[in-house]
Design an enzyme around this catalytic site. Structure first.
Site, PDB file in Angstrom:
ATOM      1  N   VAL A  82       0.972  -1.051  -0.089  1.00  0.00           N
ATOM      2  CA  VAL A  82       0.052  -0.039   0.019  1.00  0.00           C
ATOM      3  C   VAL A  82       0.952   1.152  -0.080  1.00  0.00           C
ATOM      4  O   VAL A  82       0.639   2.092  -0.765  1.00  0.00           O
ATOM      5  CB  VAL A  82      -0.722  -0.010   1.331  1.00  0.00           C
ATOM      6  CG1 VAL A  82      -1.846   1.298   1.136  1.00  0.00           C
ATOM      7  CG2 VAL A  82      -1.929  -1.111   1.097  1.00  0.00           C
ATOM      8  N   CYS A  83       1.776   0.968   0.688  1.00  0.00           N
ATOM      9  CA  CYS A  83       2.958   2.287   0.888  1.00  0.00           C
ATOM     10  C   CYS A  83       3.531   2.619  -0.538  1.00  0.00           C
ATOM     11  O   CYS A  83       3.676   3.553  -1.004  1.00  0.00           O
ATOM     12  CB  CYS A  83       3.867   2.104   1.848  1.00  0.00           C
ATOM     13  SG  CYS A  83       3.332   2.068   3.447  1.00  0.00           S
ATOM     14  N   ARG A  84       4.132   1.344  -1.170  1.00  0.00           N
ATOM     15  CA  ARG A  84       4.298   1.554  -2.634  1.00  0.00           C
ATOM     16  C   ARG A  84       3.503   2.082  -3.553  1.00  0.00           C
ATOM     17  O   ARG A  84       3.907   3.091  -4.212  1.00  0.00           O
ATOM     18  CB  ARG A  84       4.714   0.286  -3.268  1.00  0.00           C
ATOM     19  CG  ARG A  84       5.229   0.308  -4.526  1.00  0.00           C
ATOM     20  CD  ARG A  84       5.537  -1.149  -5.255  1.00  0.00           C
ATOM     21  NE  ARG A  84       4.593  -2.018  -5.126  1.00  0.00           N
ATOM     22  CZ  ARG A  84       3.427  -2.171  -5.787  1.00  0.00           C
ATOM     23  NH1 ARG A  84       3.046  -1.015  -6.635  1.00  0.00           N
ATOM     24  NH2 ARG A  84       2.306  -3.035  -5.724  1.00  0.00           N
TER      25      ARG A  84
END
Length: 153
Positions: A44-46
């Site tokens: 999700v951070c990516r």
């Protein structure tokens, strides 16, 4: 934490993924999007950071500089940025003192040693124009973010 429009954030001096120090005074005359993500190298951070890189021209067209922030150390952020082949986005490290900036903003999560997932749009005086906090596993809607950037440019 609830951020109020017009409230000022604390000053910050953080290193980016290339080791250069970054502070709000570097962006005189521009708005800044502080896009906090909990951990580098997670899916999700990516996607959150990739959406900032992919839409960098839209941010620039609206006089705004997006910055990706997490509590990961500089070498990790550097390797991640290289792996993702980022050319524009600066990713800042709030690693040491561990999470100090996130703590000042009230978004440090003691239990996990990370920040929350939060977008904070500020002007060059550090005044909050818009903000939104997300569930940790929730991907921010880049269209909503860009709409706020445009509305506040």
């Amino acid at each position: 934490m609830k951020f109020e429009q017009g409230e000022k954030i604390p000053e910050f001096k953080l290193k980016d993924h290339t080791g250069n120090e970054v502070s709000l005074s570097d962006f005189t005359g521009k708005n800044v999007l502080l896009s906090f993500h909990p951990l580098a190298w997670t899916s999700v951070c990516r996607k959150q950071m990739q959406s900032l890189e992919d839409n960098y021209a839209d941010f620039t067209a609206n006089n705004t500089v997006p910055l990706g922030l997490s509590i990961d150390p500089v070498p990790s952020k550097k390797a991640w940025a290289e792996k993702l082949e980022f050319e524009n986005l600066k990713m800042l490290s709030d690693f040491w003192p561990h999470g100090e900036f996130a703590e000042k903003l009230g978004i440090f999560i003691e239990k996990s040693g990370t920040s929350g997932r939060v977008n904070i749009l500020i002007n060059d005086q550090g005044e909050i124009l818009w903000s939104k906090e997300y569930e940790l596993g929730e991907l921010p809607d880049i269209e909503e973010v860009l709409e706020q950037v445009k509305d506040n440019s």
